[in-house]
Design a protein around this motif. Structure first.
Motif, PDB file in Angstrom:
ATOM      1  N   MET A 113     -30.712  34.735 -14.771  1.00  0.00           N
ATOM      2  CA  MET A 113     -29.956  33.944 -15.734  1.00  0.00           C
ATOM      3  C   MET A 113     -28.812  33.166 -15.086  1.00  0.00           C
ATOM      4  SD  MET A 113     -31.464  34.158 -18.512  1.00  0.00           S
ATOM      5  CE  MET A 113     -32.001  34.949 -20.004  1.00  0.00           C
ATOM      6  N   THR A 114     -28.554  33.373 -13.822  1.00  0.00           N
ATOM      7  CA  THR A 114     -27.439  32.737 -13.127  1.00  0.00           C
ATOM      8  C   THR A 114     -27.859  31.417 -12.488  1.00  0.00           C
ATOM      9  OG1 THR A 114     -27.844  33.784 -10.965  1.00  0.00           O
ATOM     10  CG2 THR A 114     -26.619  35.072 -12.612  1.00  0.00           C
ATOM     11  N   VAL A 123     -22.133  36.690 -25.099  1.00  0.00           N
ATOM     12  CA  VAL A 123     -22.469  36.313 -26.475  1.00  0.00           C
ATOM     13  C   VAL A 123     -21.764  35.007 -26.799  1.00  0.00           C
ATOM     14  CG1 VAL A 123     -22.439  36.982 -28.901  1.00  0.00           C
ATOM     15  CG2 VAL A 123     -22.689  38.740 -27.142  1.00  0.00           C
ATOM     16  N   ASP A 124     -22.542  33.982 -27.122  1.00  0.00           N
ATOM     17  CA  ASP A 124     -21.985  32.671 -27.465  1.00  0.00           C
ATOM     18  C   ASP A 124     -21.030  32.163 -26.385  1.00  0.00           C
ATOM     19  OD1 ASP A 124     -23.390  32.640 -29.868  1.00  0.00           O
ATOM     20  OD2 ASP A 124     -21.766  33.643 -30.947  1.00  0.00           O
ATOM     21  N   GLY A 125     -21.377  32.421 -25.131  1.00  0.00           N
ATOM     22  CA  GLY A 125     -20.575  31.938 -24.020  1.00  0.00           C
ATOM     23  C   GLY A 125     -19.417  32.834 -23.627  1.00  0.00           C
ATOM     24  N   ALA A 126     -19.090  33.810 -24.465  1.00  0.00           N
ATOM     25  CA  ALA A 126     -17.996  34.738 -24.158  1.00  0.00           C
ATOM     26  C   ALA A 126     -18.509  35.853 -23.265  1.00  0.00           C
ATOM     27  CB  ALA A 126     -17.408  35.308 -25.444  1.00  0.00           C
ATOM     28  N   VAL A 127     -17.808  36.115 -22.173  1.00  0.00           N
ATOM     29  CA  VAL A 127     -18.239  37.082 -21.168  1.00  0.00           C
ATOM     30  C   VAL A 127     -17.274  38.254 -21.128  1.00  0.00           C
ATOM     31  CG1 VAL A 127     -18.724  37.428 -18.710  1.00  0.00           C
ATOM     32  CG2 VAL A 127     -19.221  35.208 -19.781  1.00  0.00           C
ATOM     33  N   ASP A 128     -17.808  39.482 -21.164  1.00  0.00           N
ATOM     34  CA  ASP A 128     -16.975  40.642 -20.902  1.00  0.00           C
ATOM     35  C   ASP A 128     -17.769  41.670 -20.125  1.00  0.00           C
ATOM     36  OD1 ASP A 128     -18.503  41.228 -23.270  1.00  0.00           O
ATOM     37  OD2 ASP A 128     -17.192  42.941 -23.626  1.00  0.00           O
ATOM     38  N   VAL A 129     -17.047  42.518 -19.429  1.00  0.00           N
ATOM     39  CA  VAL A 129     -17.648  43.519 -18.552  1.00  0.00           C
ATOM     40  C   VAL A 129     -17.517  44.892 -19.196  1.00  0.00           C
ATOM     41  CG1 VAL A 129     -17.559  44.611 -16.280  1.00  0.00           C
ATOM     42  CG2 VAL A 129     -17.115  42.154 -16.500  1.00  0.00           C
ATOM     43  N   ILE A 130     -18.641  45.606 -19.236  1.00  0.00           N
ATOM     44  CA  ILE A 130     -18.672  46.992 -19.723  1.00  0.00           C
ATOM     45  C   ILE A 130     -18.942  47.868 -18.519  1.00  0.00           C
ATOM     46  CG2 ILE A 130     -19.858  48.645 -21.218  1.00  0.00           C
ATOM     47  CD1 ILE A 130     -20.359  45.060 -22.005  1.00  0.00           C
ATOM     48  N   VAL A 179     -28.504  29.876 -17.036  1.00  0.00           N
ATOM     49  CA  VAL A 179     -28.142  30.106 -18.435  1.00  0.00           C
ATOM     50  C   VAL A 179     -26.663  30.469 -18.546  1.00  0.00           C
ATOM     51  CG1 VAL A 179     -28.580  31.571 -20.455  1.00  0.00           C
ATOM     52  CG2 VAL A 179     -30.489  30.753 -19.050  1.00  0.00           C
ATOM     53  N   VAL A 180     -26.156  31.221 -17.558  1.00  0.00           N
ATOM     54  CA  VAL A 180     -24.727  31.510 -17.464  1.00  0.00           C
ATOM     55  C   VAL A 180     -24.160  30.745 -16.275  1.00  0.00           C
ATOM     56  CG1 VAL A 180     -24.985  33.779 -18.532  1.00  0.00           C
ATOM     57  CG2 VAL A 180     -25.107  33.574 -16.038  1.00  0.00           C
ATOM     58  N   ASP A 181     -22.853  30.692 -16.154  1.00  0.00           N
ATOM     59  CA  ASP A 181     -22.237  29.889 -15.098  1.00  0.00           C
ATOM     60  C   ASP A 181     -21.676  30.726 -13.954  1.00  0.00           C
ATOM     61  OD1 ASP A 181     -20.020  31.033 -16.262  1.00  0.00           O
ATOM     62  OD2 ASP A 181     -19.005  29.141 -16.739  1.00  0.00           O
ATOM     63  N   ALA A 229     -20.398  35.936  -1.777  1.00  0.00           N
ATOM     64  CA  ALA A 229     -19.721  35.074  -2.745  1.00  0.00           C
ATOM     65  C   ALA A 229     -19.077  33.877  -2.065  1.00  0.00           C
ATOM     66  CB  ALA A 229     -18.670  35.873  -3.514  1.00  0.00           C
ATOM     67  N   ALA A 230     -18.657  34.031  -0.816  1.00  0.00           N
ATOM     68  CA  ALA A 230     -17.999  32.934  -0.105  1.00  0.00           C
ATOM     69  C   ALA A 230     -18.929  31.751   0.095  1.00  0.00           C
ATOM     70  CB  ALA A 230     -17.476  33.429   1.240  1.00  0.00           C
ATOM     71  N   ASN A 231     -20.240  31.975   0.022  1.00  0.00           N
ATOM     72  CA  ASN A 231     -21.215  30.895   0.191  1.00  0.00           C
ATOM     73  C   ASN A 231     -21.667  30.295  -1.132  1.00  0.00           C
ATOM     74  OD1 ASN A 231     -21.369  31.048   3.070  1.00  0.00           O
ATOM     75  ND2 ASN A 231     -22.589  32.924   2.861  1.00  0.00           N
ATOM     76  N   LEU A 232     -21.057  30.732  -2.222  1.00  0.00           N
ATOM     77  CA  LEU A 232     -21.369  30.204  -3.544  1.00  0.00           C
ATOM     78  C   LEU A 232     -20.183  29.398  -4.057  1.00  0.00           C
ATOM     79  CD1 LEU A 232     -22.947  33.426  -5.110  1.00  0.00           C
ATOM     80  CD2 LEU A 232     -24.174  31.463  -4.165  1.00  0.00           C
ATOM     81  N   SER A 233     -20.469  28.394  -4.845  1.00  0.00           N
ATOM     82  CA  SER A 233     -19.394  27.528  -5.309  1.00  0.00           C
ATOM     83  C   SER A 233     -18.742  28.009  -6.603  1.00  0.00           C
ATOM     84  CB  SER A 233     -19.928  26.105  -5.517  1.00  0.00           C
ATOM     85  OG  SER A 233     -21.015  26.106  -6.439  1.00  0.00           O
ATOM     86  N   GLY A 234     -19.433  28.843  -7.356  1.00  0.00           N
ATOM     87  CA  GLY A 234     -18.928  29.264  -8.650  1.00  0.00           C
ATOM     88  C   GLY A 234     -18.488  30.711  -8.676  1.00  0.00           C
ATOM     89  N   PRO A 235     -17.996  31.160  -9.827  1.00  0.00           N
ATOM     90  CA  PRO A 235     -17.582  32.556  -9.960  1.00  0.00           C
ATOM     91  C   PRO A 235     -18.770  33.504  -9.822  1.00  0.00           C
ATOM     92  CG  PRO A 235     -17.603  31.462 -12.096  1.00  0.00           C
ATOM     93  CD  PRO A 235     -17.822  30.399 -11.069  1.00  0.00           C
ATOM     94  N   ALA A 236     -18.481  34.733  -9.434  1.00  0.00           N
ATOM     95  CA  ALA A 236     -19.537  35.719  -9.212  1.00  0.00           C
ATOM     96  C   ALA A 236     -19.001  37.112  -9.511  1.00  0.00           C
ATOM     97  CB  ALA A 236     -20.045  35.639  -7.773  1.00  0.00           C
TER      98      ALA A 236
END
Length: 229
Positions: A140-141, A207-214, A162-164, A188-195
């Motif tokens: 999904m990334t 959910v609806d673009g909102a991200v949280d960590v469980i 699907v996610v950013d 991660a240093a070789n990626l341009s976006g958050p990880a």
């Protein structure tokens, strides 16, 4: 679509509670389809591993996704869908409360999601819960990083976007030195976006673009955008 992106599956009470919340009903009242397709692209997997995960014998003491107590569980093999015909398989997908997407090779999985037509259907599955394990989450990334490309090593590391953010699974997994925290930071240093680097006791809910960590374990957000004061 609602996403529950994990490294090792539903491994603790917190992740299970998040799944129930996303479903909007008890697991015992929900139907699921299990997708093992990613394993066929991973050289370390085999017909035996596909059977073990499908039969719930794969997680070394951890309750597998197919054994969570679902009202019903079916098998959805994406490589078969083009020959089956969309008019036949699409109703199966729409009727499912959850898609349980196993690990393996994420680029291979993304390829067959596109070829099968499942990727095109995702935006219409507003209430369906996608429960990913490892590559089933990474697909999904936007990118998985060269370190995780095993199917076609000289090919792309791009997935569905699907996610950013990207995902580094199996963080500090015992015996897997290549999955250390230091390795995750180099990746991660070789990626341009958050990880996110996540261990087996962690999930990312979207959910609806909102991200949280469980999490009942360890995780780290890498390449985070700087906060503006």
């Amino acid at each position: 679509m609602k996403l529950l992106l994990t490294s090792g599956g539903v491994t603790n009470d917190s992740i299970r509670s998040a799944l129930v919340d996303l479903l909007g009903k008890p697991i015992e009242e929900a139907s699921a389809l299990f997708v093992p397709t990613a394993q066929w692209g991973q050289p370390m997997c085999s017909p035996q591993s596909v059977w073990n995960s499908t039969a719930g014998r794969w997680r070394n003491g951890v309750q597998s996704m197919v054994e969570l107590g679902w009202k019903s569980v079916g098998l959805l093999e994406l490589t078969a869908l083009p020959s089956v015909g969309r008019e036949r398989w699409e109703p199966w997908v729409r009727a499912a409360d959850a898609l349980l997407v196993d690990g393996g090779e994420a680029v291979f999985l993304a390829t067959w999601m596109r070829k099968s037509g499942l990727a095109d259907l995702l935006p219409e599955l507003h209430d369906t819960v996608w429960v990913g394990v490892s590559a089933g989450s990474m697909v999904m990334t936007p990118r998985i990083g060269r370190e995780f490309v095993d199917w076609q090593p000289d090919g792309t590391d791009e997935t569905l976007g699907v996610v950013d953010f990207s995902i580094f699974p199996h963080l500090d997994y015992p015996g897997w030195t290549e999955n250390s925290t230091e390795s995750a930071r180099r990746w991660a240093a070789n990626l341009s976006g958050p990880a996110y680097a996540i261990d087996e006791q962690t999930a990312i809910r979207v959910v609806d673009g909102a991200v949280d960590v469980i999490s009942e374990g360890q995780w780290e957000l890498l390449n985070a955008a700087p906060q503006i004061a």
